[in-house]
Write a protein that holds these residues in place. Structure first.
Motif, PDB file in Angstrom:
ATOM      1  N   SER A   8      -9.238   8.537   6.576  1.00  0.00           N
ATOM      2  CA  SER A   8      -7.778   8.434   6.544  1.00  0.00           C
ATOM      3  C   SER A   8      -7.165   9.228   5.403  1.00  0.00           C
ATOM      4  O   SER A   8      -6.248   8.759   4.750  1.00  0.00           O
TER       5      SER A   8
ATOM      6  N   TYR B 234      -2.683   7.019   8.882  1.00  0.00           N
ATOM      7  CA  TYR B 234      -1.820   7.630   7.873  1.00  0.00           C
ATOM      8  C   TYR B 234      -0.740   6.644   7.452  1.00  0.00           C
ATOM      9  O   TYR B 234      -0.397   6.526   6.284  1.00  0.00           O
TER      10      TYR B 234
ATOM     11  N   PRO C  37       5.168  15.688   7.327  1.00  0.00           N
ATOM     12  CA  PRO C  37       4.000  16.574   7.449  1.00  0.00           C
ATOM     13  C   PRO C  37       3.164  16.281   8.698  1.00  0.00           C
ATOM     14  O   PRO C  37       2.661  17.196   9.328  1.00  0.00           O
ATOM     15  N   ALA C  38       3.052  14.998   9.057  1.00  0.00           N
ATOM     16  CA  ALA C  38       2.232  14.665  10.217  1.00  0.00           C
ATOM     17  C   ALA C  38       2.902  15.102  11.511  1.00  0.00           C
ATOM     18  O   ALA C  38       2.227  15.377  12.504  1.00  0.00           O
TER      19      ALA C  38
ATOM     20  N   ARG D 145       1.423   2.290   3.814  1.00  0.00           N
ATOM     21  CA  ARG D 145       1.765   0.880   3.641  1.00  0.00           C
ATOM     22  C   ARG D 145       0.963   0.253   2.504  1.00  0.00           C
ATOM     23  O   ARG D 145       1.493  -0.517   1.714  1.00  0.00           O
TER      24      ARG D 145
ATOM     25  N   LEU E 262      -0.193   1.748  -0.061  1.00  0.00           N
ATOM     26  CA  LEU E 262       0.304   2.259  -1.341  1.00  0.00           C
ATOM     27  C   LEU E 262       1.745   1.838  -1.597  1.00  0.00           C
ATOM     28  O   LEU E 262       2.301   2.150  -2.637  1.00  0.00           O
ATOM     29  N   LYS E 263       2.333   1.152  -0.641  1.00  0.00           N
ATOM     30  CA  LYS E 263       3.730   0.721  -0.741  1.00  0.00           C
ATOM     31  C   LYS E 263       4.642   1.881  -1.064  1.00  0.00           C
ATOM     32  O   LYS E 263       5.463   1.835  -1.987  1.00  0.00           O
ATOM     33  N   LEU E 264       4.507   2.949  -0.312  1.00  0.00           N
ATOM     34  CA  LEU E 264       5.384   4.097  -0.512  1.00  0.00           C
ATOM     35  C   LEU E 264       6.810   3.697  -0.134  1.00  0.00           C
ATOM     36  O   LEU E 264       7.014   2.936   0.800  1.00  0.00           O
ATOM     37  N   SER E 265       7.762   4.258  -0.872  1.00  0.00           N
ATOM     38  CA  SER E 265       9.162   4.011  -0.540  1.00  0.00           C
ATOM     39  C   SER E 265       9.478   4.705   0.784  1.00  0.00           C
ATOM     40  O   SER E 265       8.718   5.544   1.244  1.00  0.00           O
TER      41      SER E 265
ATOM     42  N   ARG F 284     -10.179   7.384  -4.088  1.00  0.00           N
ATOM     43  CA  ARG F 284      -8.786   7.001  -3.966  1.00  0.00           C
ATOM     44  C   ARG F 284      -8.613   5.493  -4.175  1.00  0.00           C
ATOM     45  O   ARG F 284      -7.682   5.051  -4.850  1.00  0.00           O
TER      46      ARG F 284
ATOM     47  N   TRP G 159      -2.861  17.332   5.111  1.00  0.00           N
ATOM     48  CA  TRP G 159      -2.064  18.411   4.505  1.00  0.00           C
ATOM     49  C   TRP G 159      -2.119  18.363   2.985  1.00  0.00           C
ATOM     50  O   TRP G 159      -1.535  19.194   2.316  1.00  0.00           O
TER      51      TRP G 159
ATOM     52  N   ASN H  51      -0.956   3.429   7.606  1.00  0.00           N
ATOM     53  CA  ASN H  51      -1.590   2.376   6.810  1.00  0.00           C
ATOM     54  C   ASN H  51      -1.766   2.800   5.362  1.00  0.00           C
ATOM     55  O   ASN H  51      -1.570   2.004   4.449  1.00  0.00           O
ATOM     56  N   VAL H  52      -2.147   4.077   5.172  1.00  0.00           N
ATOM     57  CA  VAL H  52      -2.271   4.581   3.802  1.00  0.00           C
ATOM     58  C   VAL H  52      -0.945   4.394   3.079  1.00  0.00           C
ATOM     59  O   VAL H  52      -0.889   3.886   1.961  1.00  0.00           O
TER      60      VAL H  52
ATOM     61  N   PRO I 260       1.022  -5.756   2.596  1.00  0.00           N
ATOM     62  CA  PRO I 260       0.069  -4.869   1.928  1.00  0.00           C
ATOM     63  C   PRO I 260       0.544  -4.484   0.530  1.00  0.00           C
ATOM     64  O   PRO I 260       1.693  -4.700   0.169  1.00  0.00           O
ATOM     65  N   GLY I 261      -0.381  -3.961  -0.254  1.00  0.00           N
ATOM     66  CA  GLY I 261      -0.003  -3.514  -1.595  1.00  0.00           C
ATOM     67  C   GLY I 261      -1.141  -2.782  -2.256  1.00  0.00           C
ATOM     68  O   GLY I 261      -2.308  -2.944  -1.875  1.00  0.00           O
ATOM     69  N   PRO I 262      -0.808  -1.954  -3.231  1.00  0.00           N
ATOM     70  CA  PRO I 262      -1.838  -1.152  -3.882  1.00  0.00           C
ATOM     71  C   PRO I 262      -2.730  -1.960  -4.842  1.00  0.00           C
ATOM     72  O   PRO I 262      -3.631  -1.390  -5.456  1.00  0.00           O
TER      73      PRO I 262
ATOM     74  N   GLN J 264       1.898   6.010  -7.373  1.00  0.00           N
ATOM     75  CA  GLN J 264       2.536   4.741  -7.021  1.00  0.00           C
ATOM     76  C   GLN J 264       2.206   3.648  -8.033  1.00  0.00           C
ATOM     77  O   GLN J 264       3.041   2.820  -8.363  1.00  0.00           O
TER      78      GLN J 264
ATOM     79  N   LEU K 145      -2.285  -5.717   6.344  1.00  0.00           N
ATOM     80  CA  LEU K 145      -1.905  -4.769   7.394  1.00  0.00           C
ATOM     81  C   LEU K 145      -1.797  -5.450   8.750  1.00  0.00           C
ATOM     82  O   LEU K 145      -1.315  -4.867   9.704  1.00  0.00           O
TER      83      LEU K 145
ATOM     84  N   PHE L 248     -11.028   2.922   4.396  1.00  0.00           N
ATOM     85  CA  PHE L 248     -11.017   2.779   5.849  1.00  0.00           C
ATOM     86  C   PHE L 248     -12.277   3.387   6.445  1.00  0.00           C
ATOM     87  O   PHE L 248     -12.947   4.204   5.824  1.00  0.00           O
TER      88      PHE L 248
ATOM     89  N   LYS M 244       6.250  12.403   2.541  1.00  0.00           N
ATOM     90  CA  LYS M 244       4.823  12.603   2.246  1.00  0.00           C
ATOM     91  C   LYS M 244       3.961  12.380   3.482  1.00  0.00           C
ATOM     92  O   LYS M 244       2.853  12.886   3.551  1.00  0.00           O
ATOM     93  N   ILE M 245       4.424  11.558   4.418  1.00  0.00           N
ATOM     94  CA  ILE M 245       3.562  11.233   5.552  1.00  0.00           C
ATOM     95  C   ILE M 245       4.189  11.620   6.893  1.00  0.00           C
ATOM     96  O   ILE M 245       3.624  12.425   7.627  1.00  0.00           O
TER      97      ILE M 245
ATOM     98  N   LEU N   1      -4.891  12.310   4.121  1.00  0.00           N
ATOM     99  CA  LEU N   1      -3.791  13.066   4.695  1.00  0.00           C
ATOM    100  C   LEU N   1      -4.205  14.534   4.731  1.00  0.00           C
ATOM    101  O   LEU N   1      -4.472  15.127   3.680  1.00  0.00           O
TER     102      LEU N   1
END
Lengths: 267, 279
Positions: A87, B181, B202-203, B186, B188-191, A150, A91, B183-184, A75-77, A104, A57, A83, B198-199, A89
């Protein structure tokens, strides 16, 4: 055999109007597979910067990080992050927050399977009854439980924890340390944690990396913590080495960490 | 409970009475002089502002438009509710256009510093321009549309004037998305699409709704100008026509109607906005 995570010559420099500012430098660290390593140091010493560079990051200024034989780039999963602020979300419900990552990583699994993974980890961290609650309905400690679930649910190669319990009161912190150590024992995920809590580091870690103060912070020393596992708080605190290690750590933080500012050492 | 009623019912009523009394005081009164047989010799209006109708006259003249809100006696002689719905219909379309254009622009501004540097100065210059200035331009742009020119010009004006709060609030909202948010996403490497839906969206939603509410207020404000100048039937068109026909009571009726409708719209939007704030 090379280490699972290998950090070599890691350095972070920020450009400033008065010239480049070195935050951390000369960070060399090898972590074996399944090891739990903590980085401890005063706030602002750059320990979080090191973790963020491992997470991808924060861009690396010099040096390199190799995880499982692969140079890290971004970064990567494969690195599960916990954190300091959970952190989540706001909603999404607790379950949806965990599912977001699972979708993912396990994109080949069926919807039911993914849901089962999420439900399993939320149950393990003690949130079996609160999965459908939004973060606003959860206490700070419960939110961080979701954060831990998570991270583990991704089945990552590594777990990166950035002062994960720093915002919690001490009772909740103890509870969550227990949750974390249990999960870690079952999954044996190589972990790197940043903390400024001496007892937390001693309770959880196999090794503790002590950072000197910034700017240009470096590794001061690396301490092995050989309490038998599985650990529980009482037996760790009753261990004959506990006091010695704790005093050693504290004296490091109080005296030797301040190598740049000798005047600040209390008489 | 008692003080609640006092605060929310009694005090506003006192305020209303004060304003009505003020109105009545400056309004003109009709003085009719008659001879012994009762024949009208002369009629004159006296008062601080002689031409301003007083409360009684206004009510008398407005009653048919209020008690029969859906009546249609002619193109520009209809019940107030009917006029209101016509105006709202036009506002709805113009407002929808404003949001459809404003939200993407807001996202571009929020996401791209380059885009901001390119277009922010233009936006800041165009934002304060009055609806009355945009309308003629709308006429010119849609000159070829023939019979629809007026409607299109009105829609253009509503959209251009009301889009700015949505643009700016969306941009602020996108910039204010917490780094955590992102960073989450990034980690997870969201497309890009997932990151957006998703982020980011909504934010940003709470900010966007603040923009939507302000935009709706402006859209409603603009309708009067747009209808006045295009002569479309609606509350604003009615107002202008009655001014030209010297029926001043109906101007006051229109003003009150516009105010009430604007107030109701704002309340409705703030209810929706609050829902998204807590979500």
């Amino acid at each position: 055999m090379s280490a699972y995570l290998e950090i070599s010559g890691l350095k972070k420099v920020y450009p400033t109007p008065t010239g480049p500012a070195v935050i951390v430098q000369n960070i060399d660290l090898k972590i074996e597979k399944g090891e739990f390593v903590s980085i401890i140091g005063h706030s602002g010493c750059g320990k979080s910067t090191v973790l963020m560079m491992v997470a991808g990051l924060n861009p690396i200024s010099a040096g390199g990080i190799v995880l499982a034989g692969k140079e890290l780039d971004g970064p990567g999963p494969d690195r599960g992050m916990v954190f300091q602020s959970p952190s989540l979300l706001p909603w999404l419900t607790a379950l949806e927050n965990v599912m977001l990552g699972i979708e993912q990583v396990f994109f080949t699994a069926s919807r039911d399977e993914r849901r089962q993974i999420a439900e399993y980890f939320l149950t393990v961290v003690g949130l079996g009854d609160s999965m459908d609650k939004k973060p606003a309905e959860l206490s700070q400690g419960m939110r961080q439980r979701v954060g831990i679930a998570r991270a583990f649910a991704l089945k990552p190669k590594m777990l990166l924890l950035d002062e994960p319990f720093g915002m919690l009161d001490s009772l909740t912190r103890y509870e969550l340390q227990q949750v974390l150590i249990e999960l870690w024992r079952k999954n044996r995920i190589t972990a790197l944690m940043v903390t400024h809590d001496v007892d937390e580091a001693l309770f959880l870690s196999d090794r503790i990396v002590c950072m000197t103060d910034g700017p240009a912070a470096e590794i001061g020393e690396i301490m092995s913590v050989n309490f038998p596992r599985p650990r529980d708080r009482q037996s760790v605190m009753a261990h004959p080495d506990y006091t010695t290690l704790r005093e050693h750590l504290i004296s490091f933080l109080e005296v030797r960490a301040h190598r740049h500012h000798h005047a600040a050492v209390p008489a | 409970m008692k003080s609640f009623r006092f605060d929310w019912l009694v005090l506003p009523l006192i305020g209303l009475l004060i304003v009505l009394a003020g109105w009545q005081m400056i309004a003109g009164k009709k003085i009719v002089s008659t001879d012994e047989e009762g024949n009208i010799i002369s009629e004159e209006r006296v008062g601080l502002v002689p031409a301003l109708p007083d409360i009684r006259d206004t009510w008398e003249a407005s009653r048919p438009y209020i008690v029969e809100p859906m009546a249609k006696r002619g193109e520009l002689d209809q019940g107030m509710l009917r006029f209101t719905f016509m105006s709202l219909g036009l506002v709805a379309v113009g407002y929808a256009i404003a949001l459809a254009i404003g939200v993407p622009i807001g996202f571009f501004l929020g996401l791209s510093p380059v885009f901001t540097k390119m277009f922010d100065p233009i936006i800041q210059v165009l934002r304060p321009v009055s609806p009355l200035a945009w309308l003629p331009l709308g006429y010119i742009i849609f000159m070829e549309a023939g019979r629809d020119t007026g409607t299109l010009a009105a829609l253009f004006t509503i959209a251009v004037c009301s889009m700015w709060p949505t643009v700016l609030n969306t941009a602020v909202g996108v910039r204010a998305v917490p780094q955590d948010y992102l960073n989450v996403g990034r980690v997870l490497k969201l497309s890009r699409t997932k990151m957006l839906f998703k982020i980011l969206i909504p934010a940003t939603l709470p900010y966007m709704f603040t923009g939507f509410r302000l935009s709706l207020g402006i859209a409603w404000l603009v309708i009067v100008a747009a209808e006045m100048l295009t002569g479309r039937p609606g509350v604003g068109g009615f107002l202008w026509q009655e001014y030209n026909s010297l029926i001043y009571e109906h101007i006051i009726l229109s003003i009150i109607t516009i105010g009430l409708v604007g107030f109701i719209l704002d309340r409705l939007m703030s209810v929706v906005e609050k829902r998204f704030k807590t979500a």
